[in-house]
Design a protein around this motif. Structure first.
Motif, PDB file in Angstrom:
ATOM      1  N   ASP A  71     -13.040 -13.035  -0.453  1.00  0.00           N
ATOM      2  CA  ASP A  71     -13.741 -13.070   0.837  1.00  0.00           C
ATOM      3  C   ASP A  71     -15.244 -12.881   0.626  1.00  0.00           C
ATOM      4  O   ASP A  71     -16.070 -13.652   1.130  1.00  0.00           O
ATOM      5  CB  ASP A  71     -13.162 -11.951   1.728  1.00  0.00           C
ATOM      6  CG  ASP A  71     -13.521 -12.114   3.186  1.00  0.00           C
ATOM      7  OD1 ASP A  71     -14.332 -13.000   3.507  1.00  0.00           O
ATOM      8  OD2 ASP A  71     -12.996 -11.341   4.011  1.00  0.00           O
ATOM      9  N   ASN A 122      -3.994  -7.851  -7.773  1.00  0.00           N
ATOM     10  CA  ASN A 122      -5.238  -7.105  -7.577  1.00  0.00           C
ATOM     11  C   ASN A 122      -5.742  -6.634  -8.935  1.00  0.00           C
ATOM     12  O   ASN A 122      -4.974  -6.054  -9.715  1.00  0.00           O
ATOM     13  CB  ASN A 122      -5.002  -5.889  -6.680  1.00  0.00           C
ATOM     14  CG  ASN A 122      -4.999  -6.251  -5.209  1.00  0.00           C
ATOM     15  OD1 ASN A 122      -5.448  -7.333  -4.829  1.00  0.00           O
ATOM     16  ND2 ASN A 122      -4.508  -5.350  -4.376  1.00  0.00           N
ATOM     17  N   CYS A 178       0.481 -12.880  -1.633  1.00  0.00           N
ATOM     18  CA  CYS A 178      -0.770 -12.832  -2.391  1.00  0.00           C
ATOM     19  C   CYS A 178      -0.672 -13.744  -3.596  1.00  0.00           C
ATOM     20  O   CYS A 178       0.285 -13.667  -4.377  1.00  0.00           O
ATOM     21  CB  CYS A 178      -1.063 -11.394  -2.813  1.00  0.00           C
ATOM     22  SG  CYS A 178      -1.646 -10.386  -1.431  1.00  0.00           S
ATOM     23  N   HIS A 187      -6.333 -13.580   5.577  1.00  0.00           N
ATOM     24  CA  HIS A 187      -6.395 -12.762   4.359  1.00  0.00           C
ATOM     25  C   HIS A 187      -6.662 -13.707   3.187  1.00  0.00           C
ATOM     26  O   HIS A 187      -5.855 -14.594   2.902  1.00  0.00           O
ATOM     27  CB  HIS A 187      -5.071 -12.012   4.160  1.00  0.00           C
ATOM     28  CG  HIS A 187      -5.125 -10.952   3.103  1.00  0.00           C
ATOM     29  ND1 HIS A 187      -5.420 -11.218   1.791  1.00  0.00           N
ATOM     30  CD2 HIS A 187      -4.938  -9.608   3.179  1.00  0.00           C
ATOM     31  CE1 HIS A 187      -5.394 -10.101   1.095  1.00  0.00           C
ATOM     32  NE2 HIS A 187      -5.102  -9.099   1.920  1.00  0.00           N
ATOM     33  N   ALA A 188      -7.795 -13.494   2.514  1.00  0.00           N
ATOM     34  CA  ALA A 188      -8.269 -14.474   1.536  1.00  0.00           C
ATOM     35  C   ALA A 188      -7.387 -14.584   0.287  1.00  0.00           C
ATOM     36  O   ALA A 188      -7.537 -15.541  -0.486  1.00  0.00           O
ATOM     37  CB  ALA A 188      -9.704 -14.135   1.128  1.00  0.00           C
ATOM     38  N   ARG A 216       1.140  -4.900   8.504  1.00  0.00           N
ATOM     39  CA  ARG A 216       1.169  -6.086   7.643  1.00  0.00           C
ATOM     40  C   ARG A 216       0.984  -7.357   8.483  1.00  0.00           C
ATOM     41  O   ARG A 216       0.211  -8.247   8.131  1.00  0.00           O
ATOM     42  CB  ARG A 216       2.515  -6.126   6.902  1.00  0.00           C
ATOM     43  CG  ARG A 216       2.507  -6.932   5.633  1.00  0.00           C
ATOM     44  CD  ARG A 216       3.889  -6.962   5.018  1.00  0.00           C
ATOM     45  NE  ARG A 216       4.365  -5.657   4.586  1.00  0.00           N
ATOM     46  CZ  ARG A 216       4.047  -5.089   3.436  1.00  0.00           C
ATOM     47  NH1 ARG A 216       3.262  -5.704   2.606  1.00  0.00           N
ATOM     48  NH2 ARG A 216       4.523  -3.897   3.119  1.00  0.00           N
ATOM     49  N   TYR A 275       3.075  -2.321 -12.083  1.00  0.00           N
ATOM     50  CA  TYR A 275       2.525  -3.030 -10.925  1.00  0.00           C
ATOM     51  C   TYR A 275       2.963  -4.502 -10.956  1.00  0.00           C
ATOM     52  O   TYR A 275       2.634  -5.232 -11.875  1.00  0.00           O
ATOM     53  CB  TYR A 275       0.991  -2.906 -10.943  1.00  0.00           C
ATOM     54  CG  TYR A 275       0.292  -3.809  -9.940  1.00  0.00           C
ATOM     55  CD1 TYR A 275       0.486  -3.659  -8.570  1.00  0.00           C
ATOM     56  CD2 TYR A 275      -0.560  -4.811 -10.374  1.00  0.00           C
ATOM     57  CE1 TYR A 275      -0.151  -4.489  -7.666  1.00  0.00           C
ATOM     58  CE2 TYR A 275      -1.212  -5.649  -9.478  1.00  0.00           C
ATOM     59  CZ  TYR A 275      -0.991  -5.485  -8.119  1.00  0.00           C
ATOM     60  OH  TYR A 275      -1.618  -6.320  -7.231  1.00  0.00           O
ATOM     61  N   ARG A 276       3.775  -4.889  -9.971  1.00  0.00           N
ATOM     62  CA  ARG A 276       4.276  -6.265  -9.789  1.00  0.00           C
ATOM     63  C   ARG A 276       4.981  -6.808 -11.033  1.00  0.00           C
ATOM     64  O   ARG A 276       4.907  -7.994 -11.339  1.00  0.00           O
ATOM     65  CB  ARG A 276       3.148  -7.224  -9.395  1.00  0.00           C
ATOM     66  CG  ARG A 276       2.465  -6.887  -8.102  1.00  0.00           C
ATOM     67  CD  ARG A 276       3.403  -7.086  -6.911  1.00  0.00           C
ATOM     68  NE  ARG A 276       2.677  -6.911  -5.662  1.00  0.00           N
ATOM     69  CZ  ARG A 276       2.511  -5.744  -5.047  1.00  0.00           C
ATOM     70  NH1 ARG A 276       3.056  -4.634  -5.544  1.00  0.00           N
ATOM     71  NH2 ARG A 276       1.834  -5.668  -3.930  1.00  0.00           N
ATOM     72  N   GLN A 336      -2.074 -10.132   7.740  1.00  0.00           N
ATOM     73  CA  GLN A 336      -1.609 -11.210   6.851  1.00  0.00           C
ATOM     74  C   GLN A 336      -1.013 -12.339   7.688  1.00  0.00           C
ATOM     75  O   GLN A 336      -0.504 -12.097   8.785  1.00  0.00           O
ATOM     76  CB  GLN A 336      -0.530 -10.675   5.894  1.00  0.00           C
ATOM     77  CG  GLN A 336      -1.025  -9.538   5.012  1.00  0.00           C
ATOM     78  CD  GLN A 336       0.052  -8.995   4.083  1.00  0.00           C
ATOM     79  OE1 GLN A 336       1.199  -9.442   4.099  1.00  0.00           O
ATOM     80  NE2 GLN A 336      -0.333  -8.020   3.273  1.00  0.00           N
ATOM     81  N   ARG A 357       0.816  -1.220   0.000  1.00  0.00           N
ATOM     82  CA  ARG A 357       0.000   0.000   0.000  1.00  0.00           C
ATOM     83  C   ARG A 357       0.854   1.278   0.000  1.00  0.00           C
ATOM     84  O   ARG A 357       0.482   2.295  -0.561  1.00  0.00           O
ATOM     85  CB  ARG A 357      -0.873  -0.031   1.252  1.00  0.00           C
ATOM     86  CG  ARG A 357      -1.766   1.154   1.405  1.00  0.00           C
ATOM     87  CD  ARG A 357      -2.632   1.023   2.652  1.00  0.00           C
ATOM     88  NE  ARG A 357      -3.277  -0.292   2.717  1.00  0.00           N
ATOM     89  CZ  ARG A 357      -3.498  -0.958   3.840  1.00  0.00           C
ATOM     90  NH1 ARG A 357      -3.116  -0.471   4.985  1.00  0.00           N
ATOM     91  NH2 ARG A 357      -4.097  -2.132   3.810  1.00  0.00           N
ATOM     92  N   GLU A 387      -0.450 -13.966  -9.370  1.00  0.00           N
ATOM     93  CA  GLU A 387       0.722 -13.124  -9.091  1.00  0.00           C
ATOM     94  C   GLU A 387       1.940 -14.019  -8.864  1.00  0.00           C
ATOM     95  O   GLU A 387       3.067 -13.688  -9.238  1.00  0.00           O
ATOM     96  CB  GLU A 387       0.496 -12.260  -7.840  1.00  0.00           C
ATOM     97  CG  GLU A 387       1.751 -11.472  -7.487  1.00  0.00           C
ATOM     98  CD  GLU A 387       1.626 -10.599  -6.243  1.00  0.00           C
ATOM     99  OE1 GLU A 387       0.637  -9.875  -6.113  1.00  0.00           O
ATOM    100  OE2 GLU A 387       2.558 -10.657  -5.411  1.00  0.00           O
TER     101      GLU A 387
END
Ligand code: EPU
Length: 296
Positions: free
Chosen positions: A234, A223, A219, A252-253, A206, A170-171, A210, A138, A290
């Motif tokens: 979730d 996202n 993850c 954390h799903a 975190r 992103y990633r 998590q 974040r 991911e």
């Protein structure tokens, strides 16, 4: 054909039939036929040049915290840079070798009174993998901090350059088939106590939302734009789902846990299919992996 000259070496550079599961945070995966751990950038360059000449495919293993390895293992040569862990500070620049742990980077920056690296607090893995996958959360990712990258190309040649703004997404990075040897981060001077407090607060946030580092791979899905895969799973009822030894994390799903460390890569893949189908049905969204996958 495997490079016979390495198999015969007794100096620890190469090992055969090495179990990979203990080298991943999920603790899943078969063995590597040939595992090579170069001890210097020059040795890595020489190994890659050799592989290039013999046409032998290879893969690079980072901290193993964002990776699913198939239960049948990997036939390609597996390289790991665990020996390259040096971190040095010069003014507001921090240089870290690929095998350095991200938390050591955060600590070194804090001790030097440098701010910028705190968003990496609590992220498992090492610098090479983090730069390759632009790890973050974040409060920011590693990519925008990188002011110089040292890479080795598949033919063994070395490159040092300043990555442009478009190098990281992103990633994702534009590293491709090259291997990260070291990255230099541009940080800014700040009071050590402030940097320490911010890193601690990001770490605690975190840790509260998590599961721990062992038995999951962070993850599982990226996202989707403007939303959170964890929230989507979730709110689809995904937190009750499991397959074999793998369960959707109650914390954390978007984390899938291997609580007894007896889950398999097939269990993960089955659960991923089930969860994706459920999210598609409830929200019309296709979740994208991911986690990187080998031998599946
Ligand atoms: N949420 C739920 N249920 C859950 C999980 C989350 O309802 O089981 C909700 C939360 O309540 C919150 C929203 O979803 O309203 C977002 O959750 P969170 O703050 O945990 O962030 P995230 O989008 O799920 C991202 C990154 C994480 C990073 C965190 C925190 C991705 C895929 N995930 O998660 O990165 O740690 O922000 O900065 O980008 C990773 O990439 O491996 C990873 C763990």
């Amino acid at each position: 054909m495997l490079p016979v000259n390495w198999r015969k070496r007794s100096d620890g550079l190469a090992q055969t039939d090495v179990p990979l599961a203990p080298r991943t945070s999920w603790r899943i995966g078969g063995t590597a036929d040939l595992f090579v751990a170069p001890r210097s950038p020059a040795e890595l360059a020489a190994v890659l040049a050799d592989l290039w000449r013999t046409g032998q495919p290879w893969r690079i293993l980072g901290g193993g915290s964002n990776l699913l390895i198939g239960d049948r293992g990997v036939r390609d040569v597996v390289l790991q840079l665990g020996e390259l862990q040096a971190i040095s500070v010069d003014g507001a620049r921090l240089r870290a070798e690929a095998g350095a742990d991200l938390q050591s980077v955060v600590r070194a920056a804090t001790n030097a009174g440098l701010t910028g690296a705190e968003p990496l607090a609590g992220i498992p893995g090492n610098v090479g993998g983090a730069v390759f996958g632009n790890a973050g959360g974040r409060y920011g990712a590693i990519g925008p901090l990188v002011c110089e990258l040292e890479l080795v190309c598949p033919d063994g040649t070395r490159q040092t350059f300043v990555p442009g703004q478009e190098f990281f997404e992103y990633r994702k990075s534009a590293i491709g088939e090259r291997i990260v040897v070291a990255a230099t981060l541009q940080l800014s001077p700040a009071p050590t106590v402030d940097v320490h407090d911010r890193a601690k607060s990001i770490f605690s946030e975190r840790a509260a939302s998590q599961p721990g580092w062992i038995g999951n791979a962070g993850c599982v899905f990226k996202n989707p734009a403007g939303d959170s895969a964890g929230r989507l799973i979730d709110s689809s009822g995904g937190k009750d789902m499991h397959h074999g030894g793998i369960v959707v994390s109650p914390t954390h799903a978007n984390f899938f846990e291997n609580p007894n460390l007896d889950g398999t890569s097939d269990d993960v893949c089955h659960l991923v299919d089930k969860v994706r189908t459920t999210v598609r049905r409830h929200h019309g969204v296709d979740l994208e992996w991911e986690v990187r996958r080998w031998g599946l």
